[in-house]
Design an enzyme around this catalytic site. Structure first.
Site, mmCIF file in Angstrom:
data_model
loop_
_atom_site.group_PDB
_atom_site.id
_atom_site.type_symbol
_atom_site.label_atom_id
_atom_site.label_comp_id
_atom_site.label_asym_id
_atom_site.label_seq_id
_atom_site.Cartn_x
_atom_site.Cartn_y
_atom_site.Cartn_z
ATOM 1 N N GLY A 129 22.290 -103.833 -71.738
ATOM 2 C CA GLY A 129 21.980 -103.716 -73.159
ATOM 3 C C GLY A 129 21.097 -102.536 -73.509
ATOM 4 O O GLY A 129 20.871 -101.619 -72.714
ATOM 5 N N ILE B 44 4.934 -95.234 -81.615
ATOM 6 C CA ILE B 44 3.728 -94.774 -80.945
ATOM 7 C C ILE B 44 4.025 -94.319 -79.519
ATOM 8 O O ILE B 44 3.431 -93.353 -79.015
ATOM 9 C CB ILE B 44 2.653 -95.879 -80.958
ATOM 10 C CG1 ILE B 44 2.041 -95.985 -82.365
ATOM 11 C CG2 ILE B 44 1.573 -95.623 -79.937
ATOM 12 C CD1 ILE B 44 1.275 -94.743 -82.818
ATOM 13 N N HIS C 192 27.300 -101.283 -72.510
ATOM 14 C CA HIS C 192 26.555 -101.107 -71.266
ATOM 15 C C HIS C 192 25.973 -102.426 -70.786
ATOM 16 O O HIS C 192 25.283 -103.112 -71.538
ATOM 17 C CB HIS C 192 25.389 -100.120 -71.457
ATOM 18 C CG HIS C 192 25.806 -98.766 -71.929
ATOM 19 N ND1 HIS C 192 26.575 -97.917 -71.158
ATOM 20 C CD2 HIS C 192 25.552 -98.109 -73.088
ATOM 21 C CE1 HIS C 192 26.772 -96.795 -71.820
ATOM 22 N NE2 HIS C 192 26.172 -96.887 -72.993
ATOM 23 N N HIS D 293 -13.253 -107.509 -56.793
ATOM 24 C CA HIS D 293 -13.996 -106.291 -57.119
ATOM 25 C C HIS D 293 -13.673 -105.221 -56.082
ATOM 26 O O HIS D 293 -13.583 -105.516 -54.892
ATOM 27 C CB HIS D 293 -15.493 -106.590 -57.105
ATOM 28 C CG HIS D 293 -16.355 -105.362 -57.274
ATOM 29 N ND1 HIS D 293 -16.583 -104.787 -58.510
ATOM 30 C CD2 HIS D 293 -17.016 -104.606 -56.363
ATOM 31 C CE1 HIS D 293 -17.367 -103.727 -58.347
ATOM 32 N NE2 HIS D 293 -17.648 -103.594 -57.055
ATOM 33 N N GLY E 243 33.238 -109.181 -78.800
ATOM 34 C CA GLY E 243 33.526 -110.589 -79.039
ATOM 35 C C GLY E 243 33.312 -111.004 -80.478
ATOM 36 O O GLY E 243 32.430 -110.492 -81.169
ATOM 37 N N ARG F 78 30.537 -104.901 -74.822
ATOM 38 C CA ARG F 78 31.372 -103.818 -75.357
ATOM 39 C C ARG F 78 30.951 -102.435 -74.876
ATOM 40 O O ARG F 78 31.692 -101.471 -75.021
ATOM 41 C CB ARG F 78 31.342 -103.849 -76.877
ATOM 42 C CG ARG F 78 30.009 -103.472 -77.500
ATOM 43 C CD ARG F 78 30.029 -103.562 -79.008
ATOM 44 N NE ARG F 78 28.759 -103.165 -79.599
ATOM 45 C CZ ARG F 78 28.488 -103.225 -80.902
ATOM 46 N NH1 ARG F 78 29.412 -103.682 -81.736
ATOM 47 N NH2 ARG F 78 27.320 -102.843 -81.360
#
Length: 464
Positions: A41, A186, A38, A443, A115, A36
């Site tokens: 989501g 946060i 974008h 490393h 929907g 409906r």
């Protein structure tokens, strides 16, 4: 098969919905996705992705302000809020266009509209007052969630906002109140503080990021306070009154209520599933506090109807939705799939310092009856962290003392959100401490701390 008849129709095109549609098409099923608003989501357009773009700008600005620590000279560094927001929106738009391309590439039919279940195997899709009926052998509901609000704490979209308003500020607040200290709260607190706002975080629980391991929560709170944020735990906001662009907030701290003023309030107090107006009434679909109840393969109580993502029980994370999408569709296609183990879903919070975790916390492991061995390794003991100028952090691992099974891993510090997948893979492979001890870690890398933390759990740490 008729033009408006499909094997699979997905309602919602977020990280659950569009992934389900693409995988369905890959498996040879005629597929449509109904959206409906974008493609991509909330996560892609108003959540995960644009917030990370904002936080990246904040990280760069933070580094610029501390350039002298790296032997560099920077003068006149300023944050251009409009440009920062424009970049964030551009990133979201680029990826939304990418989703559109992927759906087209996989020959998924995209239907614009809202929907609603309309009988067995039927879906009514409404757009601008016009309704069309679509039939499908299988319907997957993936409509996601929205910000939760409470009476007396309603957003006005200007002074009091949820994540959408927080993502597109026109001005930088001088005094900001963030209500809720989960990942969303946060992260916004970290972003606005980095750009100069005076930030107060209110959390009703006895510690911030309460879903995380207690030791990690404590580490983050100490770090944020050291950086200048005000953290109020065991505290709630009883009401907000807005006048003249100022929010007067009634803050209840241990039973003492005081009025405090802020020029912006961000509400980050959880989510509400988008299950209204889906036509669930009259079906065998069951809900709990609005969340659709599903089995191990995302099937609801209604034959041929499935649900994935944020409209189902948590954790409410994009990657959980995408994983559910794959297993749901593959189950529909008759493939052999494994149910989702919710205890092994990693979580990431992109504040400064970052947090990442997977599996049981130390407390939950002990409460579950495990005898545990706990290992810790500080960033201060890692050469790469010191070279990066990021010596603040901790890697913590939790093992079953009897079997050596990795029960949980919890990290705080630079780039831990990129490291957690190593522990996630280890848990999927049912790794014990022996496999990690016998693994050669490169490393110098931050990942060496994953090795050292495991060694520490069994009394074998080298550099600590």
């Amino acid at each position: 098969m008729a033009e408006n008849s499909f094997d699979v129709v997905v309602v919602g095109a977020g990280p659950g919905g569009y992934v389900a549609a693409i995988r369905s098409a890959q498996l040879g099923m005629k597929t449509a996705v109904v959206e409906r608003e974008h493609l991509g989501g909330i996560c892609l357009n108003w959540g995960c992705i644009p917030t990370k773009a904002l936080l990246r700008s904040a990280d760069v600005f933070r580094t610029m302000k501390h350039a002298s620590a790296y032997g560099l000279k920077v003068s006149g560094a300023e944050a251009d809020l409009a440009a920062i927001v424009k970049r964030s929106r551009g990133v979201a738009s680029q990826l939304s266009a990418g989703v559109k391309h992927l759906l087209k590439k996989n020959k998924v039919t995209v239907i614009d509209g809202e929907g609603k279940l309309a009988g067995k195997g039927m879906l009514a899709v409404t757009k601008d007052g016009v309704t069309q009926t679509v039939s499908a052998k299988n319907i997957i509901l993936a409509t996601g969630a929205r910000a939760r609000t409470f009476p007396g704490l309603e957003p006005d979209g200007k002074v009091v906002v949820t994540y959408k308003g927080a993502l597109t500020p026109e001005t930088m607040p001088k005094k900001l109140l963030v209500v809720g200290s989960g990942a969303i709260g946060i992260e916004f607190a970290s972003f606005y503080h980095a750009l100069g706002a005076q930030v107060t975080v209110v959390e009703v629980m006895d510690r911030i990021v309460p879903a995380e391991d207690e030791e990690i929560s404590g580490f983050l709170e100490k770090s944020l306070k050291k950086d200048g944020l005000t953290i109020l735990t065991k505290t709630s906001v009883k009401g907000i009154k807005v006048a003249g662009g100022i929010a007067t907030c009634a803050i209840d701290q241990n039973g003492t209520v005081s009025d405090q003023q802020f020029d912006r309030v961000i509400l980050a107090v959880g989510i509400q599933p988008n299950t209204e107006n889906l036509g669930l009434e009259g079906t065998a679909i069951k809900t709990d506090r609005g969340f659709i109840q599903i089995d191990d393969y995302c099937a609801t109580g209604e034959p041929g109807v499935y649900a994935i993502g944020d409209i189902t029980p948590g954790p409410w994370l994009a990657h959980k939705a995408s994983h559910e999408a794959i297993l749901c569709v593959e189950k529909i296609a008759g493939q052999h799939v494994h149910p989702l183990d919710r205890s092994r879903i990693p979580g990431c919070t992109y504040c400064h310092p970052q947090i990442a975790s997977v599996g049981l916390t130390e407390k939950k492991a002990k409460d579950a009856g495990y005898q545990v061995k706990v290992g810790r390794f500080p960033f201060m003991g890692n050469g790469k962290a010191i070279a990066l100028g990021e010596p603040e952090g901790l890697v913590k691992t939790i093992y079953d003392a009897k079997t050596g099974e990795l029960l949980g891993a919890h990290m705080i510090g630079a780039e831990v959100t990129e490291m957690i997948q190593g522990f996630s893979i280890a848990m999927t492979l049912e790794t014990t401490e022996a496999e990690i001890m016998h693994t050669v870690f490169p490393h110098p890398t931050l990942s060496e701390m994953m090795h050292e933390s495991t060694l520490d759990a069994f009394g074998r740490a080298i550099h600590f």
